[in-house]
Design an enzyme around this catalytic site. Structure first.
Site, PDB file in Angstrom:
ATOM      1  N   GLY A  41       0.843  -1.184   0.000  1.00 23.24           N
ATOM      2  CA  GLY A  41       0.000   0.000   0.000  1.00 23.24           C
ATOM      3  C   GLY A  41       0.877   1.232   0.000  1.00 23.24           C
ATOM      4  O   GLY A  41       2.073   1.158   0.330  1.00 23.24           O
ATOM      5  N   GLN A  46       3.232   9.994   1.430  1.00 24.86           N
ATOM      6  CA  GLN A  46       4.531   9.305   1.392  1.00 24.86           C
ATOM      7  C   GLN A  46       5.352   9.705   0.172  1.00 24.86           C
ATOM      8  O   GLN A  46       6.570   9.485   0.147  1.00 24.86           O
ATOM      9  CB  GLN A  46       4.326   7.782   1.408  1.00 24.86           C
ATOM     10  CG  GLN A  46       3.695   7.282   2.702  1.00 24.86           C
ATOM     11  CD  GLN A  46       3.638   5.777   2.747  1.00 24.86           C
ATOM     12  OE1 GLN A  46       2.697   5.181   2.269  1.00 24.86           O
ATOM     13  NE2 GLN A  46       4.674   5.145   3.300  1.00 24.86           N
ATOM     14  N   CYS A  95       6.998   0.273   7.350  1.00 23.59           N
ATOM     15  CA  CYS A  95       6.533   1.395   6.535  1.00 23.59           C
ATOM     16  C   CYS A  95       7.676   1.963   5.713  1.00 23.59           C
ATOM     17  O   CYS A  95       8.779   2.167   6.232  1.00 23.59           O
ATOM     18  CB  CYS A  95       5.964   2.480   7.458  1.00 23.59           C
ATOM     19  SG  CYS A  95       5.293   3.890   6.582  1.00 23.59           S
ATOM     20  N   LEU A  96       7.371   2.230   4.457  1.00 22.17           N
ATOM     21  CA  LEU A  96       8.332   2.838   3.540  1.00 22.17           C
ATOM     22  C   LEU A  96       8.888   4.155   4.104  1.00 22.17           C
ATOM     23  O   LEU A  96      10.042   4.501   3.878  1.00 22.17           O
ATOM     24  CB  LEU A  96       7.582   3.123   2.228  1.00 22.17           C
ATOM     25  CG  LEU A  96       8.363   3.445   0.980  1.00 22.17           C
ATOM     26  CD1 LEU A  96       9.301   2.304   0.661  1.00 22.17           C
ATOM     27  CD2 LEU A  96       7.392   3.666  -0.170  1.00 22.17           C
ATOM     28  N   HIS A 137      -3.516   1.405   8.525  1.00 22.65           N
ATOM     29  CA  HIS A 137      -2.145   1.902   8.389  1.00 22.65           C
ATOM     30  C   HIS A 137      -2.089   2.975   7.291  1.00 22.65           C
ATOM     31  O   HIS A 137      -1.543   4.068   7.507  1.00 22.65           O
ATOM     32  CB  HIS A 137      -1.201   0.733   8.069  1.00 22.65           C
ATOM     33  CG  HIS A 137       0.217   1.145   7.844  1.00 22.65           C
ATOM     34  ND1 HIS A 137       1.255   0.750   8.667  1.00 22.65           N
ATOM     35  CD2 HIS A 137       0.785   1.930   6.889  1.00 22.65           C
ATOM     36  CE1 HIS A 137       2.386   1.288   8.222  1.00 22.65           C
ATOM     37  NE2 HIS A 137       2.134   1.997   7.145  1.00 22.65           N
ATOM     38  N   GLU A 138      -2.667   2.663   6.126  1.00 22.00           N
ATOM     39  CA  GLU A 138      -2.598   3.607   4.995  1.00 22.00           C
ATOM     40  C   GLU A 138      -3.372   4.884   5.281  1.00 22.00           C
ATOM     41  O   GLU A 138      -2.888   5.989   5.009  1.00 22.00           O
ATOM     42  CB  GLU A 138      -3.134   2.961   3.712  1.00 22.00           C
ATOM     43  CG  GLU A 138      -2.320   1.793   3.192  1.00 22.00           C
ATOM     44  CD  GLU A 138      -0.845   2.091   3.086  1.00 22.00           C
ATOM     45  OE1 GLU A 138      -0.472   3.255   2.838  1.00 22.00           O
ATOM     46  OE2 GLU A 138      -0.049   1.166   3.274  1.00 22.00           O
ATOM     47  N   HIS A 141      -1.851   7.537   7.403  1.00 20.43           N
ATOM     48  CA  HIS A 141      -0.934   8.462   6.706  1.00 20.43           C
ATOM     49  C   HIS A 141      -1.668   9.737   6.270  1.00 20.43           C
ATOM     50  O   HIS A 141      -1.086  10.826   6.263  1.00 20.43           O
ATOM     51  CB  HIS A 141      -0.340   7.803   5.457  1.00 20.43           C
ATOM     52  CG  HIS A 141       0.827   6.906   5.733  1.00 20.43           C
ATOM     53  ND1 HIS A 141       1.990   7.347   6.315  1.00 20.43           N
ATOM     54  CD2 HIS A 141       1.022   5.584   5.487  1.00 20.43           C
ATOM     55  CE1 HIS A 141       2.845   6.339   6.417  1.00 20.43           C
ATOM     56  NE2 HIS A 141       2.286   5.253   5.921  1.00 20.43           N
TER      57      HIS A 141
HETATM   58 NI    NI Z   1       3.228   3.415   5.934  1.00 23.23          NI
END
Ligand code: NI
Length: 181
Positions: A41, A46, A95-96, A137-138, A141
């Protein structure tokens, strides 16, 4: 982590923006970025775009994670979460935007997400289990939150390398799953 955009509440997209070629290009960029990093995702903040836009998609890895299921690649615009079952379930998240870390996060097990698709059409989806955590989670953000903010027990925070060495092997026995966006 540290870039201010990750801590902002992202703004809603307008109907005109949703139909614009720029947005289609941005979504393509996000898909490419997500695939490059092997994520499941990605949220627009991000890639430093403070707008209510996220993508989610992953294949079933049934051998290792039999209960993970799969989610066709989808685009979520202006999404709103409603919790349907507050019972908490925990997954190890990565997480990225927070590289090289894994942390155990507990979140409600069942939710509904109301959103607009890429055509601007209102949609609704119910998610439970792993997918419910991926959504939360997404969409966190988009509210300026990172999974680190959700960790209640900081003894369950690990570097990726140590996670793979000491913690992941235990999951093979307990069936605990892992998420990385
Ligand atoms: Ni993340």
């Amino acid at each position: 982590m540290g870039h201010p955009v990750l801590r902002q509440v992202a703004r809603d997209l307008t109907p005109v923006e949703i139909k614009s070629p720029e947005l289609k290009r941005l979504v393509q960029d996000m898909i490419q970025t997500m695939e490059e990093y092997g994520g499941i995702g990605l949220a627009a903040p991000q890639i430093h775009e403070s707008i209510q836009l996220a993508i989610i998609g992953y294949e079933d890895e049934s051998e290792r994670y039999p209960d993970m299921g799969s989610q066709p690649l989808s685009v979520f615009i202006n999404p709103k979460i409603t919790v349907l079952d507050e019972t908490l379930q925990g997954f190890w998240e990565g997480c990225l935007s927070v590289p090289e870390l894994r942390g155990f996060v507990e979140r409600p097990r069942k939710i509904r997400v109301d959103y607009l698709d890429l055509q601007g059409k209102a949609q609704s989806v119910t998610a439970e289990g792993f997918l419910a955590t991926v959504f939360q989670h997404e969409l966190d953000h988009l509210a300026g939150k990172l999974f680190l903010d959700r960790i209640r027990d900081t003894t369950k925070l690990s570097f990726t390398e140590e996670y793979a060495k000491y913690i992941a092997p235990q999951h093979e026995e307990t069936g605990e799953e892992e998420l990385e966006d």
